[in-house]
Design an enzyme around this catalytic site. Structure first.
Site, PDB file in Angstrom:
ATOM      1  N   GLN A 109       0.910  -1.122  -0.145  1.00  0.00           N
ATOM      2  CA  GLN A 109       0.054   0.098   0.011  1.00  0.00           C
ATOM      3  C   GLN A 109       0.841   1.270   0.147  1.00  0.00           C
ATOM      4  OE1 GLN A 109      -3.575  -0.671   2.935  1.00  0.00           O
ATOM      5  NE2 GLN A 109      -1.933  -2.015   3.505  1.00  0.00           N
ATOM      6  N   VAL A 111       3.579   4.207  -1.034  1.00  0.00           N
ATOM      7  CA  VAL A 111       3.795   4.981  -2.224  1.00  0.00           C
ATOM      8  C   VAL A 111       5.297   5.331  -2.249  1.00  0.00           C
ATOM      9  CG1 VAL A 111       1.375   5.840  -2.593  1.00  0.00           C
ATOM     10  CG2 VAL A 111       2.876   7.094  -1.001  1.00  0.00           C
ATOM     11  N   ASP A 112       6.239   4.715  -1.372  1.00  0.00           N
ATOM     12  CA  ASP A 112       7.356   5.243  -1.342  1.00  0.00           C
ATOM     13  C   ASP A 112       8.701   4.729  -2.249  1.00  0.00           C
ATOM     14  OD1 ASP A 112       8.025   2.940   0.027  1.00  0.00           O
ATOM     15  OD2 ASP A 112       7.591   3.722   2.008  1.00  0.00           O
ATOM     16  N   HIS A 127      -1.483   1.563  -4.015  1.00  0.00           N
ATOM     17  CA  HIS A 127      -1.990   2.906  -4.186  1.00  0.00           C
ATOM     18  C   HIS A 127      -1.162   3.859  -4.935  1.00  0.00           C
ATOM     19  CE1 HIS A 127      -4.040   1.676   0.094  1.00  0.00           C
ATOM     20  NE2 HIS A 127      -4.982   1.376  -1.064  1.00  0.00           N
ATOM     21  N   ASN A 223       3.311  -6.426  13.744  1.00  0.00           N
ATOM     22  CA  ASN A 223       2.994  -4.894  13.743  1.00  0.00           C
ATOM     23  C   ASN A 223       3.244  -5.053  15.285  1.00  0.00           C
ATOM     24  OD1 ASN A 223       1.304  -2.733  14.389  1.00  0.00           O
ATOM     25  ND2 ASN A 223       0.346  -3.133  12.496  1.00  0.00           N
TER      26      ASN A 223
HETATM   27  C1  BJW Z   1       4.860  -0.746  12.396  1.00  0.00           C
HETATM   28  C2  BJW Z   1       5.881  -0.018  12.793  1.00  0.00           C
HETATM   29  C3  BJW Z   1       7.102  -0.780  12.671  1.00  0.00           C
HETATM   30  C4  BJW Z   1       4.288   1.378  12.987  1.00  0.00           C
HETATM   31  N1  BJW Z   1       7.069  -2.035  12.291  1.00  0.00           N
HETATM   32  N2  BJW Z   1       4.500  -1.944  12.014  1.00  0.00           N
HETATM   33  C5  BJW Z   1     -15.485  -1.112   2.609  1.00  0.00           C
HETATM   34  C6  BJW Z   1     -15.531  -0.751   3.836  1.00  0.00           C
HETATM   35  C7  BJW Z   1     -15.706   0.381   4.065  1.00  0.00           C
HETATM   36  C8  BJW Z   1     -15.060   1.457   3.373  1.00  0.00           C
HETATM   37  C9  BJW Z   1     -14.602   1.098   1.960  1.00  0.00           C
HETATM   38  C10 BJW Z   1     -14.823  -0.267   1.796  1.00  0.00           C
HETATM   39  N3  BJW Z   1     -14.212  -0.360   0.228  1.00  0.00           N
HETATM   40  C11 BJW Z   1     -13.826   0.825   0.222  1.00  0.00           C
HETATM   41  C12 BJW Z   1     -13.928   1.806   1.144  1.00  0.00           C
HETATM   42  C13 BJW Z   1     -13.742   3.291   1.226  1.00  0.00           C
HETATM   43  C14 BJW Z   1     -12.203   3.522   1.333  1.00  0.00           C
HETATM   44  C15 BJW Z   1     -11.677   2.781   2.592  1.00  0.00           C
HETATM   45  O1  BJW Z   1     -11.274   1.856   2.775  1.00  0.00           O
HETATM   46  N4  BJW Z   1     -12.126   3.700   3.566  1.00  0.00           N
HETATM   47  C16 BJW Z   1     -11.709   3.314   5.079  1.00  0.00           C
HETATM   48  C17 BJW Z   1     -10.889   4.318   5.750  1.00  0.00           C
HETATM   49  C18 BJW Z   1     -12.996   3.072   5.921  1.00  0.00           C
HETATM   50  N5  BJW Z   1     -11.283   2.998   0.338  1.00  0.00           N
HETATM   51  C19 BJW Z   1     -11.012   3.393  -0.882  1.00  0.00           C
HETATM   52  O2  BJW Z   1     -11.623   4.734  -1.068  1.00  0.00           O
HETATM   53  C20 BJW Z   1     -10.267   2.997  -2.086  1.00  0.00           C
HETATM   54  N6  BJW Z   1     -10.911   2.786  -3.097  1.00  0.00           N
HETATM   55  C21 BJW Z   1     -11.920   2.170  -3.473  1.00  0.00           C
HETATM   56  O3  BJW Z   1     -12.219   0.906  -2.790  1.00  0.00           O
HETATM   57  O4  BJW Z   1     -12.642   2.382  -4.503  1.00  0.00           O
HETATM   58  C22 BJW Z   1     -13.977   1.736  -4.638  1.00  0.00           C
HETATM   59  C23 BJW Z   1     -14.926   2.486  -3.760  1.00  0.00           C
HETATM   60  C24 BJW Z   1     -14.961   3.473  -3.385  1.00  0.00           C
HETATM   61  C25 BJW Z   1     -15.739   4.117  -2.458  1.00  0.00           C
HETATM   62  C26 BJW Z   1     -16.531   3.511  -1.742  1.00  0.00           C
HETATM   63  C27 BJW Z   1     -16.866   1.718  -1.981  1.00  0.00           C
HETATM   64  C28 BJW Z   1     -15.664   1.371  -3.062  1.00  0.00           C
HETATM   65  C29 BJW Z   1      -8.965   3.537  -1.851  1.00  0.00           C
HETATM   66  C30 BJW Z   1      -8.220   3.451  -0.892  1.00  0.00           C
HETATM   67  C31 BJW Z   1      -6.963   4.524  -1.263  1.00  0.00           C
HETATM   68  C32 BJW Z   1      -6.064   4.611   0.040  1.00  0.00           C
HETATM   69  N7  BJW Z   1      -5.196   5.642  -0.034  1.00  0.00           N
HETATM   70  C33 BJW Z   1      -4.251   6.160   0.958  1.00  0.00           C
HETATM   71  C34 BJW Z   1      -3.408   7.442   0.250  1.00  0.00           C
HETATM   72  C35 BJW Z   1      -2.375   7.158  -0.758  1.00  0.00           C
HETATM   73  C36 BJW Z   1      -1.628   8.174  -0.921  1.00  0.00           C
HETATM   74  C37 BJW Z   1      -0.743   8.651   0.098  1.00  0.00           C
HETATM   75  O5  BJW Z   1       0.145   8.046   0.745  1.00  0.00           O
HETATM   76  O6  BJW Z   1      -0.968   9.979   0.631  1.00  0.00           O
HETATM   77  O7  BJW Z   1      -3.292   5.067   0.959  1.00  0.00           O
HETATM   78  S1  BJW Z   1      -4.932   6.368   2.510  1.00  0.00           S
HETATM   79  C38 BJW Z   1      -3.855   5.636   3.373  1.00  0.00           C
HETATM   80  O8  BJW Z   1      -4.089   4.425   4.018  1.00  0.00           O
HETATM   81  C39 BJW Z   1      -2.630   5.157   2.528  1.00  0.00           C
HETATM   82  C40 BJW Z   1      -2.039   3.824   2.860  1.00  0.00           C
HETATM   83  O9  BJW Z   1      -1.439   3.165   1.933  1.00  0.00           O
HETATM   84  C41 BJW Z   1      -3.481   3.440   3.578  1.00  0.00           C
HETATM   85  C42 BJW Z   1      -3.234   2.221   4.382  1.00  0.00           C
HETATM   86  O10 BJW Z   1      -2.530   2.857   5.708  1.00  0.00           O
HETATM   87  P1  BJW Z   1      -1.519   1.937   6.132  1.00  0.00           P
HETATM   88  O11 BJW Z   1      -0.272   1.659   5.324  1.00  0.00           O
HETATM   89  O12 BJW Z   1      -1.997   0.862   6.840  1.00  0.00           O
HETATM   90  O13 BJW Z   1      -0.780   3.039   7.381  1.00  0.00           O
HETATM   91  P2  BJW Z   1      -1.416   3.292   8.797  1.00  0.00           P
HETATM   92  O14 BJW Z   1      -0.596   4.614   9.117  1.00  0.00           O
HETATM   93  O15 BJW Z   1      -2.830   3.318   8.868  1.00  0.00           O
HETATM   94  O16 BJW Z   1      -0.785   2.169   9.994  1.00  0.00           O
HETATM   95  C43 BJW Z   1       0.441   2.034   9.928  1.00  0.00           C
HETATM   96  C44 BJW Z   1       0.651   0.844  10.825  1.00  0.00           C
HETATM   97  O17 BJW Z   1       1.992   0.301  11.050  1.00  0.00           O
HETATM   98  C45 BJW Z   1       0.091   0.684  12.344  1.00  0.00           C
HETATM   99  O18 BJW Z   1      -0.913  -0.375  12.261  1.00  0.00           O
HETATM  100  C46 BJW Z   1       1.217   0.625  13.177  1.00  0.00           C
HETATM  101  O19 BJW Z   1       1.090   0.146  14.491  1.00  0.00           O
HETATM  102  C47 BJW Z   1       2.166   0.015  12.353  1.00  0.00           C
HETATM  103  N8  BJW Z   1       3.651   0.174  12.578  1.00  0.00           N
HETATM  104  N9  BJW Z   1       5.372   1.270  13.459  1.00  0.00           N
HETATM  105  C48 BJW Z   1       5.767  -2.584  11.798  1.00  0.00           C
HETATM  106  N10 BJW Z   1       8.052  -0.119  13.204  1.00  0.00           N
END
Ligand code: BJW
Length: 256
Positions: A109, A111-112, A127, A223
């Site tokens: 996920q 983008v880096d 992403h 995690n």
């Molecule tokens: C460590 C650590 C260490 C710390 N070692 N670990 C179904 C249900 C509900 C909602 C939806 C659904 N389907 C779609 C949706 C809507 C939406 C969504 O999911 N919303 C939720 C928030 C509820 N999804 C979308 O809109 C997606 N599109 C889509 O599905 O299109 C069709 C559709 C649309 C609308 C409705 C229905 C269908 C697109 C999602 C795009 C996400 N984009 C982003 C931004 C990218 C650009 C940018 O970087 O700016 O992607 S959002 C952001 O979250 C980014 C990340 O890739 C993504 C995930 O985050 P990630 O990587 O998990 O990071 P963190 O910060 O959340 O967590 C870090 C973790 O690391 C933590 O757990 C720490 O504990 C841990 N950690 N140190 C290991 N040292």
């Protein structure tokens, strides 16, 4: 006995025996490279902004200068960082699985671009990438200045006269079709899924863990904290990925 981390024996054995391995990564895998996770509070000039509000097509339409400045700040930040031992362990895992004729798919996920720089050959960038940009109207790629040079203007303008945006997937946008196809193909045939450093709240990626489990794969989560997927994974390994992944991969591959 000193507590030097979780017991890796059973998950390492599962990893050693797996013929189809899928790895799903999130921002936590890059934390030890110095890149803040997505849901970390932002620092410095960006401290008063919420990433979840900025990572949307609506924010870009409302304030393209602000959004492109934020992404360029992140582009240059990522370019200045290096892969950490967690990234390097995943590249070693890919080489080990492929050398014994298995299949390996890395779904990120992030983008880096750090997995590619660490040596993973063909990561699926669910992403997109903050390192590549495109015209917001024609979709044509527009190359940013080489780091550490920032864009000369915000938003940058394409030859078509439209604002240029990062080639990332914002909330409400669909993921690239090819990335989804490769993901579901790998998830349908893997026998082990390793989820690393993701909060598992953003769909569709968060659902991949359930898809793999429903297809009979065993699952490992790495995690420091629990996530909504912790209750369904086979093994939850608590700790930072830069510490756990090198030990897990060494235990799985040994002298390979
Ligand atoms: C460590 C650590 C260490 C710390 N070692 N670990 C179904 C249900 C509900 C909602 C939806 C659904 N389907 C779609 C949706 C809507 C939406 C969504 O999911 N919303 C939720 C928030 C509820 N999804 C979308 O809109 C997606 N599109 C889509 O599905 O299109 C069709 C559709 C649309 C609308 C409705 C229905 C269908 C697109 C999602 C795009 C996400 N984009 C982003 C931004 C990218 C650009 C940018 O970087 O700016 O992607 S959002 C952001 O979250 C980014 C990340 O890739 C993504 C995930 O985050 P990630 O990587 O998990 O990071 P963190 O910060 O959340 O967590 C870090 C973790 O690391 C933590 O757990 C720490 O504990 C841990 N950690 N140190 C290991 N040292």
């Amino acid at each position: 006995m000193p507590d030097d981390g979780p017991d890796l024996q059973a998950p390492a054995e599962a990893l050693r025996g797996a013929r189809g391995v899928v790895v799903l990564t999130g921002a936590g895998v890059s934390a030890e490279s110095g890149i803040p996770t997505f849901r970390d509070t932002m620092q410095g000039l960006w401290a008063s902004f919420d990433p979840q509000q900025l990572a949307t097509p609506e924010a870009f339409a409302r304030d393209p200068e602000l959004v492109t400045r934020w992404y360029d700040h992140r582009r240059l930040g990522c370019a200045a960082c290096e892969p950490n031992p967690g990234h390097l362990a995943l590249a070693r895992l890919e080489r080990g699985v492929c050398a014994r004729g298995g299949s390996f798919t890395l779904l990120t996920q992030n983008v880096d671009g750090l997995h590619r720089r660490a040596g993973n050959t063909d990561p699926v960038e669910l992403h997109g990438s903050v390192m590549t940009w495109r015209c917001s109207e024609t979709g044509e790629a527009v190359a940013p200045p080489p780091p550490p040079e920032p864009w000369p203007e915000f938003p940058p303008e394409s030859l078509a006269g439209a604002p240029v945006r990062p080639d990332v997937v914002w909330f409400g946008e669909t993921l690239p079709e090819a990335a989804l196809e490769r993901s579901f193909e790998a998830l349908s045939s893997c026998d082990l899924l390793l989820s690393v450093g993701t909060s598992a709240v953003v769909y569709p990626a968060a659902g991949f863990i359930e898809v793999a489990a429903a297809n009979g794969a065993r699952t490992i989560e790495v995690n420091p904290k629990d996530t909504p997927m912790t209750p369904i994974v086979t093994w939850a390994l608590r700790g930072p990925s830069a510490h756990i992944l090198p030990s897990l991969v060494e235990a799985a591959l040994g002298g390979e």
